[in-house]
Design an enzyme around this catalytic site. Structure first.
Site, PDB file in Angstrom:
ATOM      1  N   ASP A 152       6.716 -43.174   8.514  1.00  0.00           N
ATOM      2  CA  ASP A 152       8.237 -43.471   9.123  1.00  0.00           C
ATOM      3  C   ASP A 152       8.999 -42.749   7.914  1.00  0.00           C
ATOM      4  O   ASP A 152       8.725 -42.438   7.051  1.00  0.00           O
ATOM      5  CB  ASP A 152       8.243 -44.715   9.075  1.00  0.00           C
ATOM      6  CG  ASP A 152       9.735 -45.354   9.484  1.00  0.00           C
ATOM      7  OD1 ASP A 152      10.323 -44.717  10.269  1.00  0.00           O
ATOM      8  OD2 ASP A 152      10.171 -45.985   8.870  1.00  0.00           O
TER       9      ASP A 152
ATOM     10  N   ASP B 122      13.120 -43.281   8.445  1.00  0.00           N
ATOM     11  CA  ASP B 122      14.357 -44.256   8.026  1.00  0.00           C
ATOM     12  C   ASP B 122      13.904 -45.365   7.512  1.00  0.00           C
ATOM     13  O   ASP B 122      13.077 -46.191   7.982  1.00  0.00           O
ATOM     14  CB  ASP B 122      15.311 -44.393   9.233  1.00  0.00           C
ATOM     15  CG  ASP B 122      15.930 -43.123   9.890  1.00  0.00           C
ATOM     16  OD1 ASP B 122      15.416 -42.626  10.904  1.00  0.00           O
ATOM     17  OD2 ASP B 122      16.696 -42.566   9.067  1.00  0.00           O
TER      18      ASP B 122
END
Ligand code: XBP
Ligand code: MG
Length: 269
Positions: A16, A18
């Site tokens: 991922d 953020d």
């Protein structure tokens, strides 16, 4: 011709962005959203606590639309007119965040580059699956890590359904030509965990200040960071005893992956 090193037991890792690869939300995205409100002459400003609440809605445009249903917003009850304005605000926000990312204002989380180096040395396939917009994801990954580190970069622009839907992880697996059991996801948020698990991936959580502990109650490996000499990580949960250092290493991920695959097998096998 030197013999290539043996392939790693861990074929793939999908990160991922953020809150995982980078610390981007409170001092990055939130600042860019507030810039967009100000540029439009709106009085709305998201403080840290409000932004923490709104992170439950993935995708910046949807986050603004969600805010417009909140009585605290200046655009409360605008209905359909709010949808168009949300799109305009999100474009301005994205332009500002893209500039911040390209200027190096968004820091990597400590230890990420070390782990990426380890995975590259072990010839582990590394991909990205994020809800964020490609127009800032690419300059951010290029500035911080070099885009060539990643065999695929799936963004919120590439799928119909955002996290917690599994679409971005399913697309990343397809692009990497990997089965779900051949890879591990690294996430920081409830929607991200649900997206990864929904796509059939074993998920590791690298928690941060925005991570809701209730979101990782069923996750077998949870740590507080990637760890590095000056910033050791702490283990929140390690059901498979995969961790053997104060850092999240490629070897730890490989042990975790092998144990997760074994645990997922039906008892008879
Ligand atoms: C986090 C998100 C994104 C960002 C804002 O994505 O939900 O919406 O908060 O970026 P992830 P955009 O954790 O999956 O990387 O404004 O471009 O959506
Ligand atoms: Mg995240």
């Amino acid at each position: 011709m030197p013999t290539p090193p043996p392939p790693s037991r861990l074929p793939g890792v999908i990160f991922d962005v953020d809150g995982t690869l980078v610390d981007s939300e409170q001092e990055g995205h939130r600042v860019a959203f507030n810039h967009a409100f100000a540029a439009a002459g709106l009085p709305d400003r998201w403080d840290r606590a409000t932004y923490h609440e709104l992170l439950a809605t993935t995708g910046g445009r949807r986050r603004i639309q969600r805010w417009f249903t909140d009585p605290r917003s200046s655009q409360h009850q605008r209905g359909e007119a709010g949808v168009e304005l949300a799109g305009e605000l999100h474009e301005e926000k994205t332009a500002r965040f893209r500039t911040m990312a390209a200027a190096g204002e968004i820091p990597a989380r400590p230890g990420v580059s070390r782990l990426l180096d380890e995975l590259r040395a072990a010839r582990v396939t590394v991909g990205v699956a994020t809800t964020g917009s490609r127009s800032w994801v690419e300059p951010l990954l290029e500035r911080r890590f070099g885009l060539d580190r990643f065999a695929c970069v799936v963004t919120g622009d590439d799928v119909a359904e955002q996290k917690p839907a599994p679409d971005c992880y399913r697309l990343a697996l397809r692009l990497l030509d990997l089965d779900p059991s051949d890879a591990v996801a690294v996430e920081d948020s409830g929607p991200g965990i649900r997206a990864a698990v929904g796509a059939g991936l074993a998920c590791v959580v690298v928690a941060n200040d925005e991570t809701d502990p209730a979101a990782y109650r069923d996750v077998p490996l949870v740590v507080t960071g990637f760890g590095e000499e000056t910033a050791p990580m702490t283990v929140v949960r390690d059901d498979f005893a995969a961790v053997d250092a104060t850092m999240l290493t490629g070897a730890t991920l490989a042990r975790f992956h092998a144990a997760a695959v074994r645990a997922a097998r039906p008892p008879s096998s």
